[in-house]
Write a protein that holds these residues in place. Structure first.
Motif, PDB file in Angstrom:
ATOM      1  N   ALA A 289      11.214   0.429 -21.136  1.00 27.95           N
ATOM      2  CA  ALA A 289      10.083   1.017 -21.856  1.00 27.95           C
ATOM      3  C   ALA A 289       9.731   2.404 -21.344  1.00 27.95           C
ATOM      4  CB  ALA A 289       8.872   0.095 -21.747  1.00 27.95           C
ATOM      5  N   GLY A 290      10.451   2.890 -20.325  1.00 28.19           N
ATOM      6  CA  GLY A 290      10.191   4.214 -19.782  1.00 28.19           C
ATOM      7  C   GLY A 290       9.301   4.225 -18.564  1.00 28.19           C
ATOM      8  N   GLY A 291       8.932   3.049 -18.045  1.00 27.37           N
ATOM      9  CA  GLY A 291       8.111   2.978 -16.855  1.00 27.37           C
ATOM     10  C   GLY A 291       8.958   2.932 -15.589  1.00 27.37           C
ATOM     11  N   TRP A 292       8.301   2.671 -14.471  1.00 28.11           N
ATOM     12  CA  TRP A 292       8.939   2.682 -13.160  1.00 28.11           C
ATOM     13  C   TRP A 292       8.852   1.304 -12.534  1.00 28.11           C
ATOM     14  CZ3 TRP A 292      11.256   6.517 -10.054  1.00 28.11           C
ATOM     15  CH2 TRP A 292      11.446   6.165  -8.713  1.00 28.11           C
ATOM     16  N   ALA A 293       9.964   0.842 -11.955  1.00 25.10           N
ATOM     17  CA  ALA A 293       9.977  -0.426 -11.211  1.00 25.10           C
ATOM     18  C   ALA A 293      10.905  -0.277 -10.019  1.00 25.10           C
ATOM     19  CB  ALA A 293      10.440  -1.571 -12.107  1.00 25.10           C
ATOM     20  N   SER A 294      10.351  -0.418  -8.817  1.00 28.03           N
ATOM     21  CA  SER A 294      11.129  -0.311  -7.580  1.00 28.03           C
ATOM     22  C   SER A 294      10.410  -1.098  -6.498  1.00 28.03           C
ATOM     23  CB  SER A 294      11.259   1.160  -7.155  1.00 28.03           C
ATOM     24  OG  SER A 294      10.028   1.655  -6.641  1.00 28.03           O
ATOM     25  N   ASP A 295      10.935  -1.063  -5.275  1.00 24.73           N
ATOM     26  CA  ASP A 295      10.132  -1.589  -4.183  1.00 24.73           C
ATOM     27  C   ASP A 295       9.133  -0.500  -3.776  1.00 24.73           C
ATOM     28  OD1 ASP A 295      11.370   0.194  -2.397  1.00 24.73           O
ATOM     29  OD2 ASP A 295      12.527  -1.353  -1.367  1.00 24.73           O
TER      30      ASP A 295
ATOM     31  N   LEU B  89      -4.402   5.850  -3.650  1.00 20.84           N
ATOM     32  CA  LEU B  89      -4.594   5.661  -5.083  1.00 20.84           C
ATOM     33  C   LEU B  89      -5.650   6.611  -5.638  1.00 20.84           C
ATOM     34  CD1 LEU B  89      -4.478   1.755  -5.140  1.00 20.84           C
ATOM     35  CD2 LEU B  89      -2.794   3.273  -6.204  1.00 20.84           C
ATOM     36  N   ASN B  90      -6.735   6.787  -4.895  1.00 22.12           N
ATOM     37  CA  ASN B  90      -7.773   7.727  -5.322  1.00 22.12           C
ATOM     38  C   ASN B  90      -7.246   9.157  -5.348  1.00 22.12           C
ATOM     39  OD1 ASN B  90     -10.557   6.699  -5.940  1.00 22.12           O
ATOM     40  ND2 ASN B  90     -10.185   5.562  -4.050  1.00 22.12           N
ATOM     41  N   ASP B  91      -6.459   9.511  -4.336  1.00 21.77           N
ATOM     42  CA  ASP B  91      -5.867  10.858  -4.306  1.00 21.77           C
ATOM     43  C   ASP B  91      -4.906  11.049  -5.475  1.00 21.77           C
ATOM     44  OD1 ASP B  91      -7.301  11.381  -2.040  1.00 21.77           O
ATOM     45  OD2 ASP B  91      -5.620  11.110  -0.651  1.00 21.77           O
ATOM     46  N   CYS B  92      -4.176  10.003  -5.816  1.00 21.59           N
ATOM     47  CA  CYS B  92      -3.255  10.063  -6.949  1.00 21.59           C
ATOM     48  C   CYS B  92      -4.031  10.307  -8.238  1.00 21.59           C
ATOM     49  CB  CYS B  92      -2.455   8.776  -7.046  1.00 21.59           C
ATOM     50  SG  CYS B  92      -1.253   8.746  -8.380  1.00 21.59           S
ATOM     51  N   ALA B  93      -5.151   9.612  -8.405  1.00 23.41           N
ATOM     52  CA  ALA B  93      -5.984   9.803  -9.594  1.00 23.41           C
ATOM     53  C   ALA B  93      -6.488  11.236  -9.680  1.00 23.41           C
ATOM     54  CB  ALA B  93      -7.161   8.826  -9.569  1.00 23.41           C
ATOM     55  N   THR B  94      -6.927  11.784  -8.542  1.00 26.35           N
ATOM     56  CA  THR B  94      -7.395  13.172  -8.513  1.00 26.35           C
ATOM     57  C   THR B  94      -6.270  14.120  -8.884  1.00 26.35           C
ATOM     58  OG1 THR B  94      -9.030  12.643  -6.804  1.00 26.35           O
ATOM     59  CG2 THR B  94      -8.399  14.963  -7.050  1.00 26.35           C
ATOM     60  N   ASN B  95      -5.085  13.868  -8.345  1.00 22.81           N
ATOM     61  CA  ASN B  95      -3.914  14.692  -8.637  1.00 22.81           C
ATOM     62  C   ASN B  95      -3.572  14.681 -10.124  1.00 22.81           C
ATOM     63  OD1 ASN B  95      -0.628  14.656  -8.821  1.00 22.81           O
ATOM     64  ND2 ASN B  95      -1.349  16.100  -7.280  1.00 22.81           N
ATOM     65  N   LEU B  96      -3.883  13.580 -10.799  1.00 21.96           N
ATOM     66  CA  LEU B  96      -3.614  13.459 -12.231  1.00 21.96           C
ATOM     67  C   LEU B  96      -4.760  13.989 -13.085  1.00 21.96           C
ATOM     68  CD1 LEU B  96      -2.160   9.819 -12.218  1.00 21.96           C
ATOM     69  CD2 LEU B  96      -0.861  11.917 -12.604  1.00 21.96           C
ATOM     70  N   GLY B  97      -5.844  14.421 -12.430  1.00 19.32           N
ATOM     71  CA  GLY B  97      -7.001  14.912 -13.171  1.00 19.32           C
ATOM     72  C   GLY B  97      -7.845  13.799 -13.769  1.00 19.32           C
ATOM     73  N   LEU B  98      -7.802  12.621 -13.151  1.00 18.82           N
ATOM     74  CA  LEU B  98      -8.547  11.475 -13.650  1.00 18.82           C
ATOM     75  C   LEU B  98      -9.787  11.213 -12.803  1.00 18.82           C
ATOM     76  CD1 LEU B  98      -5.484   9.115 -14.249  1.00 18.82           C
ATOM     77  CD2 LEU B  98      -6.746  10.416 -15.975  1.00 18.82           C
ATOM     78  N   GLY B  99     -10.709  10.455 -13.348  1.00 16.10           N
ATOM     79  CA  GLY B  99     -11.970  10.189 -12.668  1.00 16.10           C
ATOM     80  C   GLY B  99     -11.922   8.977 -11.769  1.00 16.10           C
TER      81      GLY B  99
ATOM     82  N   ASN C 299       4.681   5.746 -15.138  1.00 21.00           N
ATOM     83  CA  ASN C 299       5.624   6.871 -15.173  1.00 21.00           C
ATOM     84  C   ASN C 299       6.075   7.226 -13.755  1.00 21.00           C
ATOM     85  OD1 ASN C 299       3.773   9.049 -14.055  1.00 21.00           O
ATOM     86  ND2 ASN C 299       2.615   8.452 -15.873  1.00 21.00           N
ATOM     87  N   GLU C 300       7.129   8.044 -13.680  1.00 19.41           N
ATOM     88  CA  GLU C 300       7.726   8.399 -12.399  1.00 19.41           C
ATOM     89  C   GLU C 300       6.796   9.260 -11.546  1.00 19.41           C
ATOM     90  OE1 GLU C 300      11.770  10.570 -10.607  1.00 19.41           O
ATOM     91  OE2 GLU C 300      11.602  10.130 -12.764  1.00 19.41           O
ATOM     92  N   ARG C 301       5.992  10.102 -12.178  1.00 18.46           N
ATOM     93  CA  ARG C 301       5.093  10.975 -11.407  1.00 18.46           C
ATOM     94  C   ARG C 301       4.149  10.167 -10.531  1.00 18.46           C
ATOM     95  NH1 ARG C 301       0.629  15.249 -13.933  1.00 18.46           N
ATOM     96  NH2 ARG C 301      -0.222  15.952 -11.922  1.00 18.46           N
ATOM     97  N   ILE C 302       3.553   9.137 -11.095  1.00 18.72           N
ATOM     98  CA  ILE C 302       2.652   8.282 -10.320  1.00 18.72           C
ATOM     99  C   ILE C 302       3.418   7.584  -9.197  1.00 18.72           C
ATOM    100  CG2 ILE C 302       1.212   6.206 -10.413  1.00 18.72           C
ATOM    101  CD1 ILE C 302       0.523   7.010 -13.311  1.00 18.72           C
ATOM    102  N   ALA C 303       4.581   7.043  -9.533  1.00 21.85           N
ATOM    103  CA  ALA C 303       5.372   6.326  -8.544  1.00 21.85           C
ATOM    104  C   ALA C 303       5.764   7.229  -7.383  1.00 21.85           C
ATOM    105  CB  ALA C 303       6.620   5.750  -9.210  1.00 21.85           C
ATOM    106  N   ARG C 304       6.276   8.422  -7.667  1.00 24.60           N
ATOM    107  CA  ARG C 304       6.709   9.333  -6.611  1.00 24.60           C
ATOM    108  C   ARG C 304       5.553   9.747  -5.712  1.00 24.60           C
ATOM    109  NH1 ARG C 304      11.987   8.670  -5.759  1.00 24.60           N
ATOM    110  NH2 ARG C 304      13.242   9.033  -7.635  1.00 24.60           N
TER     111      ARG C 304
ATOM    112  N   ASP D 267       5.555   8.839  -1.715  1.00 24.42           N
ATOM    113  CA  ASP D 267       5.450   9.903  -0.714  1.00 24.42           C
ATOM    114  C   ASP D 267       4.251   9.681   0.210  1.00 24.42           C
ATOM    115  OD1 ASP D 267       7.659  11.109  -1.772  1.00 24.42           O
ATOM    116  OD2 ASP D 267       6.545  12.603  -2.934  1.00 24.42           O
ATOM    117  N   ARG D 268       3.154   9.167  -0.335  1.00 21.12           N
ATOM    118  CA  ARG D 268       1.952   8.971   0.468  1.00 21.12           C
ATOM    119  C   ARG D 268       2.054   7.746   1.353  1.00 21.12           C
ATOM    120  NH1 ARG D 268      -3.186  10.763  -0.442  1.00 21.12           N
ATOM    121  NH2 ARG D 268      -3.552   9.408   1.350  1.00 21.12           N
ATOM    122  N   LEU D 269       2.762   6.712   0.916  1.00 23.59           N
ATOM    123  CA  LEU D 269       2.738   5.440   1.625  1.00 23.59           C
ATOM    124  C   LEU D 269       4.017   5.132   2.368  1.00 23.59           C
ATOM    125  CD1 LEU D 269       0.964   3.358  -1.167  1.00 23.59           C
ATOM    126  CD2 LEU D 269      -0.070   4.255   0.914  1.00 23.59           C
TER     127      LEU D 269
END
Length: 269
Positions: free
Chosen positions: A226-232, A165-175, A258-263, A267-269
């Motif tokens: 609504a344009g979000g992502w829902a999967s297992d 999750l932290n790596d995902c935040a970094t990838n998105l340019g978030l703090g 969004n799909e970017r976060i989900a993908r 991929d990581r998990l």
């Protein structure tokens, strides 16, 4: 429901999952389900729709015949987030879905009594908050908002998932990430729509739990529309009409704004 006297509530526990949040039940849960079932009775008879409610469907014997044989079934959680409800905290909601025999959620309705907010969606027709179509996040994101159940704190993969999750935040340019606890599964899933960078994750596990079909049927319809992502958690379609247990632990659950976060997380998990 919102005005119920919690000091007078009678509580009992049921055999459901492995956490106290999934096991506690009150008369409000029972009365809410009875009212919903009564309201849906005419449509159920007219269109031959089965009914699955959390409080009246506690065994495989109850669940197997009707929802697997009829073309559609109602999937109802009359009070998701019973634990915050009895504690007098927000985080609870009512969830109603119409699900096809294939497991595809066709209609989703979620009502938040605390904020008097109604979310609803029909497959292919968009998602709405009250009468306004949901078209974007309400708040901005300076961090990745991670909505989580209390059980996540003791998940054996907590450190691994937190790192991803932290790596995902970094990838998105978030703090970094902001963990947000305190709500039931329905509210957790819906809240990913409030931010442009948010997710709700339940990892796969072998023991019963991980939420049940009534936690995710309505929210899957709403979030997708609504344009979000829902999967297992593996990126596969949520199995919302399984032939055996109603628990979702085998595949886990992943909601994202969004799909970017989900993908990235898949991929990581």
């Amino acid at each position: 429901m919102h005005s119920a006297d919690r000091d007078q509530l009678r509580q009992r526990y049921k055999e459901a999952g492995s956490s106290s949040a999934s096991q506690i039940v009150t008369e409000v849960d029972l009365e809410s389900e009875a009212l919903i079932r009564q309201s849906l009775e005419a449509a159920s008879e007219q269109w031959d729709i089965a009914f699955v409610g959390e409080e009246s469907s506690q065994t495989v014997a109850d669940l197997t015949p009707a929802r697997l044989l009829k073309p559609y079934y109602w999937c109802v959680d009359p009070l998701d987030g019973t634990l915050p409800f009895v504690q007098g905290k927000p985080g609870y909601a009512v969830s109603i879905a119409l699900v096809a025999q294939s497991g595809e959620p066709l209609i989703g309705v979620v009502y938040d009594p605390v904020h008097s907010k109604l979310l609803h969606a029909i497959k292919g027709q968009g998602a709405y908050e009250d009468r306004a179509r949901i078209s974007g996040a309400e708040f901005s994101s300076t961090s990745l908002k991670v909505f989580a159940d209390e059980s996540f704190r003791v998940d054996k993969r907590y450190a691994e998932v937190s790192g991803a999750l932290n790596d995902c935040a970094t990838n998105l340019g978030l703090g970094g990430i902001e963990m947000i606890y305190g709500s039931g599964a329905v509210k957790n899933a819906c809240q990913v729509l409030d931010y442009p960078a948010a997710c709700y994750l339940k990892t796969p596990k072998t023991q019963d739990g991980g939420g049940s079909i009534w936690d995710f049927a309505a929210t899957a319809c709403i979030v997708r529309e609504a344009g979000g992502w829902a999967s297992d958690a593996l990126g596969q379609t949520l199995v919302l009409n399984p032939p055996g247990s109603t628990f979702m632990n085998q595949g886990g659950v992943l909601y994202a704004s969004n799909e970017r976060i989900a993908r990235y997380l898949i991929d990581r998990l």
